[in-house]
Motif scaffolding. Structure first.
Motif, PDB file in Angstrom:
ATOM      1  N   LEU A  17     -10.504  10.520  -1.694  1.00 60.11           N
ATOM      2  CA  LEU A  17      -9.943   9.953  -3.211  1.00 60.11           C
ATOM      3  C   LEU A  17     -10.447  11.423  -4.451  1.00 60.11           C
ATOM      4  N   GLU A  18     -11.127  12.301  -3.841  1.00 61.15           N
ATOM      5  CA  GLU A  18     -11.962  13.145  -4.379  1.00 61.15           C
ATOM      6  C   GLU A  18     -10.555  13.637  -3.758  1.00 61.15           C
ATOM      7  N   HIS A  19     -10.224  13.953  -2.790  1.00 56.46           N
ATOM      8  CA  HIS A  19      -9.310  15.284  -2.328  1.00 56.46           C
ATOM      9  C   HIS A  19      -7.823  14.969  -2.921  1.00 56.46           C
ATOM     10  N   GLU A  20      -7.567  13.912  -3.300  1.00 59.73           N
ATOM     11  CA  GLU A  20      -6.204  12.927  -3.858  1.00 59.73           C
ATOM     12  C   GLU A  20      -5.954  13.051  -4.995  1.00 59.73           C
ATOM     13  N   ALA A  21      -7.260  13.163  -5.683  1.00 56.60           N
ATOM     14  CA  ALA A  21      -7.894  13.783  -7.153  1.00 56.60           C
ATOM     15  C   ALA A  21      -7.297  14.852  -7.599  1.00 56.60           C
ATOM     16  N   ARG A  22      -8.502  15.819  -6.547  1.00 61.56           N
ATOM     17  CA  ARG A  22      -7.675  17.616  -6.881  1.00 61.56           C
ATOM     18  C   ARG A  22      -6.360  17.305  -6.939  1.00 61.56           C
ATOM     19  N   ARG A  62      -5.958   4.662  -7.655  1.00 67.87           N
ATOM     20  CA  ARG A  62      -6.398   3.730  -7.006  1.00 67.87           C
ATOM     21  C   ARG A  62      -6.094   1.759  -7.819  1.00 67.87           C
ATOM     22  N   VAL A  63      -6.062   0.943  -7.137  1.00 68.75           N
ATOM     23  CA  VAL A  63      -5.977  -0.457  -7.308  1.00 68.75           C
ATOM     24  C   VAL A  63      -6.907  -0.818  -6.877  1.00 68.75           C
ATOM     25  N   GLY A  64      -7.085  -1.753  -7.109  1.00 66.91           N
ATOM     26  CA  GLY A  64      -8.212  -3.003  -7.120  1.00 66.91           C
ATOM     27  C   GLY A  64      -7.357  -4.043  -5.880  1.00 66.91           C
ATOM     28  N   TYR A  65      -8.312  -4.775  -5.378  1.00 63.23           N
ATOM     29  CA  TYR A  65      -7.900  -6.025  -4.063  1.00 63.23           C
ATOM     30  C   TYR A  65      -7.044  -7.101  -5.203  1.00 63.23           C
ATOM     31  N   LEU A 123       0.714  -1.308  -0.150  1.00 67.36           N
ATOM     32  CA  LEU A 123       0.264  -0.406  -0.620  1.00 67.36           C
ATOM     33  C   LEU A 123       0.960   1.272  -0.134  1.00 67.36           C
ATOM     34  N   ARG A 124       1.889   1.335   0.559  1.00 62.43           N
ATOM     35  CA  ARG A 124       2.664   2.448   0.709  1.00 62.43           C
ATOM     36  C   ARG A 124       3.567   2.797  -0.451  1.00 62.43           C
ATOM     37  N   THR A 125       3.013   1.942  -1.290  1.00 61.92           N
ATOM     38  CA  THR A 125       4.120   1.814  -2.571  1.00 61.92           C
ATOM     39  C   THR A 125       3.770   2.758  -3.808  1.00 61.92           C
ATOM     40  N   LEU A 126       1.448   2.513  -3.407  1.00 60.46           N
ATOM     41  CA  LEU A 126       0.472   3.802  -4.313  1.00 60.46           C
ATOM     42  C   LEU A 126       1.541   4.703  -4.641  1.00 60.46           C
ATOM     43  N   ARG A 127       1.063   5.439  -5.439  1.00 61.03           N
ATOM     44  CA  ARG A 127       1.173   7.000  -5.859  1.00 61.03           C
ATOM     45  C   ARG A 127       0.257   6.837  -4.937  1.00 61.03           C
ATOM     46  N   PHE A 128       0.602   9.039  -5.121  1.00 60.91           N
ATOM     47  CA  PHE A 128      -1.117  10.014  -4.352  1.00 60.91           C
ATOM     48  C   PHE A 128      -1.958   9.710  -5.578  1.00 60.91           C
ATOM     49  N   GLY A 129      -2.805   9.403  -5.210  1.00 61.24           N
ATOM     50  CA  GLY A 129      -3.947   9.569  -6.489  1.00 61.24           C
ATOM     51  C   GLY A 129      -3.989   8.191  -6.777  1.00 61.24           C
ATOM     52  N   ARG A 133      -6.833   4.143  -1.036  1.00 56.93           N
ATOM     53  CA  ARG A 133      -6.752   3.591  -2.545  1.00 56.93           C
ATOM     54  C   ARG A 133      -7.030   2.933  -2.515  1.00 56.93           C
ATOM     55  N   VAL A 134      -7.530   1.437  -1.754  1.00 55.32           N
ATOM     56  CA  VAL A 134      -7.766   0.215  -2.923  1.00 55.32           C
ATOM     57  C   VAL A 134      -9.713   0.217  -2.722  1.00 55.32           C
ATOM     58  N   VAL A 135      -9.595   0.082  -4.485  1.00 53.04           N
ATOM     59  CA  VAL A 135     -10.350   0.176  -4.558  1.00 53.04           C
ATOM     60  C   VAL A 135     -11.467  -1.858  -5.421  1.00 53.04           C
ATOM     61  N   GLY A 136     -12.528  -1.420  -5.314  1.00 42.68           N
ATOM     62  CA  GLY A 136     -13.429  -2.759  -5.383  1.00 42.68           C
ATOM     63  C   GLY A 136     -12.958  -2.672  -7.220  1.00 42.68           C
ATOM     64  N   ALA A 137     -13.269  -4.215  -7.557  1.00 45.43           N
ATOM     65  CA  ALA A 137     -13.246  -4.361  -9.404  1.00 45.43           C
ATOM     66  C   ALA A 137     -14.051  -3.800 -10.358  1.00 45.43           C
ATOM     67  N   GLY A 138     -13.591  -2.780 -11.235  1.00 41.46           N
ATOM     68  CA  GLY A 138     -14.055  -1.529 -11.842  1.00 41.46           C
ATOM     69  C   GLY A 138     -13.644  -0.468 -11.185  1.00 41.46           C
ATOM     70  N   GLY A 139     -13.546  -0.193 -10.081  1.00 38.74           N
ATOM     71  CA  GLY A 139     -13.284   0.833  -9.884  1.00 38.74           C
ATOM     72  C   GLY A 139     -14.513   1.781  -8.906  1.00 38.74           C
TER      73      GLY A 139
END
Length: 175
Positions: A156-161, A98-101, A90-96, A134-140
């Protein structure tokens, strides 16, 4: 842990509600949103002291202001080897990002372990710093978040902005 075994705690106000921050005096051991499903309750033996949390407070302030944080927080979550593997991923995920389980399970070399990844993700004791939101379900789609789906959506919206405004590449992989 400090030589005397003291556990410290403080509460920090944030845009997503109060955050309980816990430390063993050397590293962050917990960061919980209000009413999080697996949050620890403050124990009588814990010492209320904001001192050990200066760096964590600066990290959180930078995060909520949408600025990259120069701080690499020392963390010491308690969990199984598998949970630690998930939390490290999880700590390798970039800001913003999203990845599925299932994708996270594949990245761990355990393609059939999507459900186990979900359980480890839900028990992450250091939310935000270990970005389980940052982990979301299949299809986002938004799926479970121990801190509540409303908070997950806000994060998630904060990071996207912020990523759109500042450029996601400015953010470290740990925050």
């Amino acid at each position: 842990m400090t030589s005397d075994g003291t556990i410290y705690h403080t509460t920090l106000r944030s845009p997503i509600g109060d955050l309980l921050i816990v430390s063993n005096g050397e590293a962050l051991t917990g960061l919980y949103t209000e009413q999080a499903r697996y949050a620890r309750a403050v124990e009588d033996s814990w010492k209320p002291d904001p001192g050990p949390f200066r760096e964590a407070e600066r990290w959180l302030q930078a995060y909520f202001e949408g600025e990259p944080s120069p701080f690499d927080l020392r963390i010491a979550p308690r969990g199984t080897d598998f949970q630690h593997a998930v939390w490290s991923a999880l700590r390798t995920l970039r800001f913003g990002e999203r990845v599925g389980y299932g994708e996270l399970a594949r990245r761990l070399g355990r393609p059939g372990a999507g459900r186990a990844v979900g359980h480890a993700n839900a028990r992450n004791p250091i939310s935000l710093v270990v970005p389980c939101h940052r982990v979301v379900g299949a299809g986002g789609g938004l799926t479970g978040y121990a801190g509540g789906l409303d908070r997950k959506l806000w994060l998630l919206e904060h990071e996207a902005r912020c990523a759109a405004r500042t450029g996601a590449s400015r953010w470290s992989s740990a925050g």
